[in-house]
Design an enzyme around this catalytic site. Structure first.
Site, PDB file in Angstrom:
ATOM      1  N   ASP A 126       0.861  -1.183   0.000  1.00 27.73           N
ATOM      2  CA  ASP A 126       0.000   0.000   0.000  1.00 27.73           C
ATOM      3  C   ASP A 126       0.895   1.230   0.000  1.00 27.73           C
ATOM      4  OD1 ASP A 126      -2.374  -1.440   0.055  1.00 27.73           O
ATOM      5  OD2 ASP A 126      -2.517  -1.416   2.240  1.00 27.73           O
ATOM      6  N   ASP A 145      -6.952  -1.716  -4.207  1.00 28.57           N
ATOM      7  CA  ASP A 145      -7.944  -1.407  -3.175  1.00 28.57           C
ATOM      8  C   ASP A 145      -9.050  -0.503  -3.727  1.00 28.57           C
ATOM      9  OD1 ASP A 145      -6.369  -2.845  -1.392  1.00 28.57           O
ATOM     10  OD2 ASP A 145      -5.399  -1.054  -0.580  1.00 28.57           O
TER      11      ASP A 145
END
Length: 165
Positions: A126, A145
């Site tokens: 991330d 995501d």
């Protein structure tokens, strides 16, 4: 307004999934390795609105269930693959209109992108971090995501091409 029937609904799902998967993986390689975020951990882009902040997520959203070990990693991989299979079967059996099929592709491509991260790195890479209006967001996310979220939302909005009796 009637929607034109899609001749090959699964082709649209898989094309969308492939596009998201490739974009997700390319952005991760560029940001983590080429730009060196894996070592730098933080790169300001448009502070505070957009920053690159390295976060290895071995759990689910917001790091929930993280740090639980290797068995959790494989359970999360299995769950993601199960969701991919479920959505693919659903789209094949009861294909919605164009936007529902694209939504399914977004969800599938994003899920597979994060699965690859878990297999290759042991955690999901991330790196996108957004803050605004005096609120400092400590969390990071990635293209996969975003695709999963938008895809799931789209499947709620465009669930089926069939009308209720």
């Amino acid at each position: 307004m009637t929607q034109k029937p899609i001749t090959r609904p699964m082709a649209l799902v898989w094309k969308t999934a492939l596009a998201i998967f490739v974009i997700d993986q390319i952005t991760k390689v560029l940001v983590v390795h080429v730009m060196g975020l894996g070592n730098k951990l933080f790169i300001p882009v448009l502070p505070p609105l957009l920053n690159l902040r390295m976060a290895w997520n071995d759990g689910i959203n917001f790091g929930l269930f993280g740090g639980e070990g290797d068995s959790t990693r494989w359970i999360l991989i299995a769950v993601a693959l199960g969701i991919v299979l479920f959505v693919a079967v659903w789209m094949r059996r009861d294909p919605p209109g164009k936007w529902g099929l694209i939504s399914a592709g977004l969800l599938i491509g994003g899920a597979l992108g994060n699965v690859i991260d878990r297999i290759v790195y042991g955690a999901v890479a991330d790196f996108l971090n957004m803050s605004c209006c005096g609120i400092n967001n400590p969390f990071a996310f990635n293209v996969a995501d975003i695709a999963i979220f938008v895809g799931a939302f789209g499947l709620v909005l465009f669930p089926s091409g069939k009308k209720a009796p």
